[in-house]
Design a protein around this motif. Sequence first.
Motif, PDB file in Angstrom:
ATOM      1  N   GLY A  65       0.829  -1.214   0.000  1.00 18.09           N
ATOM      2  CA  GLY A  65       0.000   0.000   0.000  1.00 18.09           C
ATOM      3  C   GLY A  65       0.854   1.251   0.000  1.00 18.09           C
ATOM      4  N   GLY A  66       0.615   2.099  -0.998  1.00 13.94           N
ATOM      5  CA  GLY A  66       1.414   3.323  -1.131  1.00 13.94           C
ATOM      6  C   GLY A  66       0.620   4.568  -0.777  1.00 13.94           C
ATOM      7  N   GLY A  67      -0.153   4.485   0.304  1.00 14.53           N
ATOM      8  CA  GLY A  67      -0.831   5.688   0.808  1.00 14.53           C
ATOM      9  C   GLY A  67       0.069   6.372   1.828  1.00 14.53           C
ATOM     10  N   LEU A  97      -2.958  -1.108   3.574  1.00 11.33           N
ATOM     11  CA  LEU A  97      -3.804  -1.097   2.373  1.00 11.33           C
ATOM     12  C   LEU A  97      -5.003  -0.161   2.485  1.00 11.33           C
ATOM     13  CD1 LEU A  97      -3.546  -4.902   1.553  1.00 11.33           C
ATOM     14  CD2 LEU A  97      -2.600  -3.031   0.203  1.00 11.33           C
ATOM     15  N   GLY A  98      -5.098   0.557   3.581  1.00 13.60           N
ATOM     16  CA  GLY A  98      -6.077   1.648   3.667  1.00 13.60           C
ATOM     17  C   GLY A  98      -7.526   1.207   3.702  1.00 13.60           C
ATOM     18  N   SER A  99      -8.363   2.071   3.181  1.00 19.72           N
ATOM     19  CA  SER A  99      -9.805   1.868   3.312  1.00 19.72           C
ATOM     20  C   SER A  99     -10.500   2.089   1.970  1.00 19.72           C
ATOM     21  CB  SER A  99     -10.351   2.875   4.319  1.00 19.72           C
ATOM     22  OG  SER A  99      -9.993   4.183   3.901  1.00 19.72           O
ATOM     23  N   ASP A 144     -17.718   9.783  -5.594  1.00 19.31           N
ATOM     24  CA  ASP A 144     -16.842   9.562  -4.461  1.00 19.31           C
ATOM     25  C   ASP A 144     -15.709  10.592  -4.528  1.00 19.31           C
ATOM     26  OD1 ASP A 144     -15.792   8.238  -2.413  1.00 19.31           O
ATOM     27  OD2 ASP A 144     -15.457   6.339  -3.445  1.00 19.31           O
ATOM     28  N   LEU A 145     -14.993  10.773  -3.459  1.00 17.87           N
ATOM     29  CA  LEU A 145     -13.831  11.673  -3.517  1.00 17.87           C
ATOM     30  C   LEU A 145     -12.704  11.007  -2.732  1.00 17.87           C
ATOM     31  CD1 LEU A 145     -12.876  14.369  -4.621  1.00 17.87           C
ATOM     32  CD2 LEU A 145     -13.684  15.477  -2.560  1.00 17.87           C
ATOM     33  N   LYS A 146     -12.198   9.918  -3.313  1.00 14.97           N
ATOM     34  CA  LYS A 146     -11.178   9.153  -2.579  1.00 14.97           C
ATOM     35  C   LYS A 146      -9.920   8.970  -3.422  1.00 14.97           C
ATOM     36  CE  LYS A 146     -10.629   5.615   0.744  1.00 14.97           C
ATOM     37  NZ  LYS A 146      -9.456   6.263   1.289  1.00 14.97           N
TER      38      LYS A 146
HETATM   39  C1  LIG Z   1     -11.139  13.747   0.379  1.00 18.68           C
HETATM   40  C2  LIG Z   1     -10.348  13.377   1.602  1.00 18.68           C
HETATM   41  C3  LIG Z   1      -9.736  14.367   2.357  1.00 18.68           C
HETATM   42  C4  LIG Z   1      -8.991  14.045   3.475  1.00 18.68           C
HETATM   43  N1  LIG Z   1      -8.409  15.044   4.177  1.00 18.68           N
HETATM   44  C5  LIG Z   1      -7.638  14.747   5.241  1.00 18.68           C
HETATM   45  C6  LIG Z   1      -6.978  15.785   5.958  1.00 18.68           C
HETATM   46  O1  LIG Z   1      -7.112  16.962   5.618  1.00 18.68           O
HETATM   47  N2  LIG Z   1      -6.193  15.440   7.016  1.00 18.68           N
HETATM   48  C7  LIG Z   1      -6.035  14.135   7.406  1.00 18.68           C
HETATM   49  O2  LIG Z   1      -5.296  13.870   8.369  1.00 18.68           O
HETATM   50  N3  LIG Z   1      -6.671  13.124   6.758  1.00 18.68           N
HETATM   51  C8  LIG Z   1      -7.457  13.393   5.688  1.00 18.68           C
HETATM   52  N4  LIG Z   1      -8.095  12.377   5.017  1.00 18.68           N
HETATM   53  C9  LIG Z   1      -7.956  10.977   5.492  1.00 18.68           C
HETATM   54  C10 LIG Z   1      -6.658  10.361   4.949  1.00 18.68           C
HETATM   55  O3  LIG Z   1      -6.575  10.533   3.561  1.00 18.68           O
HETATM   56  C11 LIG Z   1      -6.575   8.875   5.263  1.00 18.68           C
HETATM   57  O4  LIG Z   1      -6.728   8.671   6.642  1.00 18.68           O
HETATM   58  C12 LIG Z   1      -5.225   8.342   4.809  1.00 18.68           C
HETATM   59  O5  LIG Z   1      -5.140   8.398   3.408  1.00 18.68           O
HETATM   60  C13 LIG Z   1      -5.000   6.900   5.269  1.00 18.68           C
HETATM   61  O6  LIG Z   1      -3.760   6.482   4.779  1.00 18.68           O
HETATM   62  P1  LIG Z   1      -3.505   4.937   4.483  1.00 18.68           P
HETATM   63  O7  LIG Z   1      -2.123   4.841   3.940  1.00 18.68           O
HETATM   64  O8  LIG Z   1      -3.864   4.105   5.644  1.00 18.68           O
HETATM   65  O9  LIG Z   1      -4.557   4.546   3.353  1.00 18.68           O
HETATM   66  P2  LIG Z   1      -4.699   5.065   1.879  1.00 18.68           P
HETATM   67  O10 LIG Z   1      -4.260   6.464   1.745  1.00 18.68           O
HETATM   68  O11 LIG Z   1      -6.086   4.692   1.471  1.00 18.68           O
HETATM   69  O12 LIG Z   1      -3.650   4.176   1.062  1.00 18.68           O
HETATM   70  C14 LIG Z   1      -3.850   2.816   0.788  1.00 18.68           C
HETATM   71  C15 LIG Z   1      -2.984   2.479  -0.404  1.00 18.68           C
HETATM   72  O13 LIG Z   1      -3.069   1.083  -0.672  1.00 18.68           O
HETATM   73  C16 LIG Z   1      -3.276   0.882  -2.065  1.00 18.68           C
HETATM   74  N5  LIG Z   1      -4.016  -0.374  -2.207  1.00 18.68           N
HETATM   75  C17 LIG Z   1      -5.199  -0.705  -1.657  1.00 18.68           C
HETATM   76  N6  LIG Z   1      -5.524  -1.960  -1.980  1.00 18.68           N
HETATM   77  C18 LIG Z   1      -4.531  -2.428  -2.767  1.00 18.68           C
HETATM   78  C19 LIG Z   1      -4.289  -3.673  -3.407  1.00 18.68           C
HETATM   79  N7  LIG Z   1      -5.131  -4.701  -3.293  1.00 18.68           N
HETATM   80  N8  LIG Z   1      -3.169  -3.794  -4.126  1.00 18.68           N
HETATM   81  C20 LIG Z   1      -2.281  -2.764  -4.243  1.00 18.68           C
HETATM   82  N9  LIG Z   1      -2.440  -1.571  -3.636  1.00 18.68           N
HETATM   83  C21 LIG Z   1      -3.563  -1.419  -2.911  1.00 18.68           C
HETATM   84  C22 LIG Z   1      -4.095   2.089  -2.491  1.00 18.68           C
HETATM   85  O14 LIG Z   1      -4.015   2.281  -3.888  1.00 18.68           O
HETATM   86  C23 LIG Z   1      -3.411   3.186  -1.686  1.00 18.68           C
HETATM   87  O15 LIG Z   1      -2.281   3.641  -2.346  1.00 18.68           O
HETATM   88  C24 LIG Z   1      -8.860  12.682   3.883  1.00 18.68           C
HETATM   89  C25 LIG Z   1      -9.462  11.676   3.131  1.00 18.68           C
HETATM   90  C26 LIG Z   1     -10.201  12.014   2.001  1.00 18.68           C
HETATM   91  C27 LIG Z   1     -10.831  10.908   1.183  1.00 18.68           C
END
Ligand SMILES: Cc1cc2nc3c(=O)[nH]c(=O)nc-3n(C[C@H](O)[C@H](O)[C@H](O)COP(=O)(O)OP(=O)(O)OC[C@H]3O[C@@H](n4cnc5c(N)ncnc54)[C@H](O)[C@@H]3O)c2cc1C
Length: 459
Positions: A8-10, A109-111, A127-129
């Motif tokens: 996961g590259g979030g 892998l996020g949400s 959606d806005l994700k």
């Molecule tokens: C519109 C919006 C605005 C936001 N604004 C804020 C803010 O201002 N401040 C704040 O703190 N938070 C904010 N958030 C929340 C924040 O974006 C999330 O909490 C954060 O992105 C979580 O990070 P993560 O790495 O856990 O997951 P994610 O960012 O969802 O990353 C998961 C990664 O895994 C990858 N992935 C998933 N499944 C697979 C798979 N099967 N194979 C390969 N890759 C996969 C995805 O492509 C993604 O790159 C916002 C969210 C949204 C939607």
Amino acid sequence: MTNILVLGGGFAGAYAANTLDDLFKHDDDVAITLISRNNYMVFTPLLAEVSGNVIEPHHAVPPLRSFLKKARFQMAEVREIDTKAQHVVVEHLDGGTVNLPYDYLVIALGSDTNYRRVPGAQENSFDLKTLEDAMRLRTHTLALLEQADVSTDPEERHSLLSFVGAGGGYAGVEGLSQLQDFTKRALRFYPTLRREDFTFTLATRGEELLGEGDERLGRYAANVLRRRGVKVRTGVTVKEVKPDKVLLEPGGWVSAYTVLWAAGIEVNPLVRSLDLPKTKQGALIVDGHLQVKDHPNIFALGDCAAVPKEDTTYAPTAQNASREGIVVARNIHARIRGGVEETFDFHPIGTLASLGSHQAVAQVWGFPVTGFVAWLMWRAVYLAKLPERGRKVRVFIDWVLELLLHTDIVQIRVEGGPPIERARPDDAPVAPGGPTESEEGKPERPDEETVEASAAASQ
Ligand SMILES: Cc1cc2nc3c(=O)[nH]c(=O)nc-3n(C[C@H](O)[C@H](O)[C@H](O)COP(=O)(O)OP(=O)(O)OC[C@H]3O[C@@H](n4cnc5c(N)ncnc54)[C@H](O)[C@@H]3O)c2cc1C
């Protein structure tokens, strides 16, 4: 060789991989691989500005390779995680699959969006994700303006120019605010449309907006939006979404070709299917070191993990996810090289939400800040947090251009057809002059001949 896989590259995965890369930069016996579906990280706080045509889409997504020096990146879909055999099955772009063995696994892998089993919400709302979501919304909004400009049916025109935001959290508030700002800036190009023709409704189940923050911020945001003509509806549930209308309770049906769905998230489906300790919602249960319970070589973080915080868990935010990434990397380093592991303990300085039109709300060290000052803070903070110098420069230039130039209304059909069709039923001939109700009560779509005829008539 010790293999570390980061999935996961979030925010969580990118910062974990970046820190691991740094910590093991001189160690040839450790291989780090980051795997993600896209080769960029979505900087979600800027997505609303992408959909609102302030920032160019590419500028809101730093490339993942820019986070890495020695570590490798693979653009691939994670298909399976076998914790017994200690490997991950990934599918590359050509459809081929490979098994990647691991000694340490980082699951980030996020949400996904949670449509809360609301009928029609997934099919008919925006959606806005992801970056694509933001681009789709921007393109769709321009298509609506173009269609409203030629529409001769007042009812259709009303639906075309009616926007509903579902969810009063940061994404819903920021997303709808930016859409309002965008349509306002675009109006000078559409002389047949007036500001009064537009309706913006923000519906939330909660009693306040921005429920995650200080309630004074929520009240301020609601007041600002109401002054701008947004109908802020608290204590309201979205019951159903159709292509051209949405059912609110209380409130009944509201005509709208645009429903922005920002009403919640759920854990990534692949994570939910894993045979690892999980909460009822499917989030991986980890300890304070972010290690998955009973699995010493598996770590989880970000939106897909339930990270303990006193008697609750950390909120799914980018702020938390990126810092968890750093702690996971340090703990894996400590496990491999020896050393003391860290417990994740983070208290954010504050939160910020942009309301568009040079307004924002913020909470800094517990104090609310509102208005133009908060908006300047919002921009300064996110510019500072945006990874990669090149992105910062690009976004800064976008912001300057937004102040100096008119908004760009070029509508590019990225999906091969007018996106407005996405918001309408498929098989719908219509009487000239506008949509009618079908037997099922659905509005109907003009066939191509009718569209051509009305286009000719309007010339
Ligand atoms: C519109 C919006 C605005 C936001 N604004 C804020 C803010 O201002 N401040 C704040 O703190 N938070 C904010 N958030 C929340 C924040 O974006 C999330 O909490 C954060 O992105 C979580 O990070 P993560 O790495 O856990 O997951 P994610 O960012 O969802 O990353 C998961 C990664 O895994 C990858 N992935 C998933 N499944 C697979 C798979 N099967 N194979 C390969 N890759 C996969 C995805 O492509 C993604 O790159 C916002 C969210 C949204 C939607």
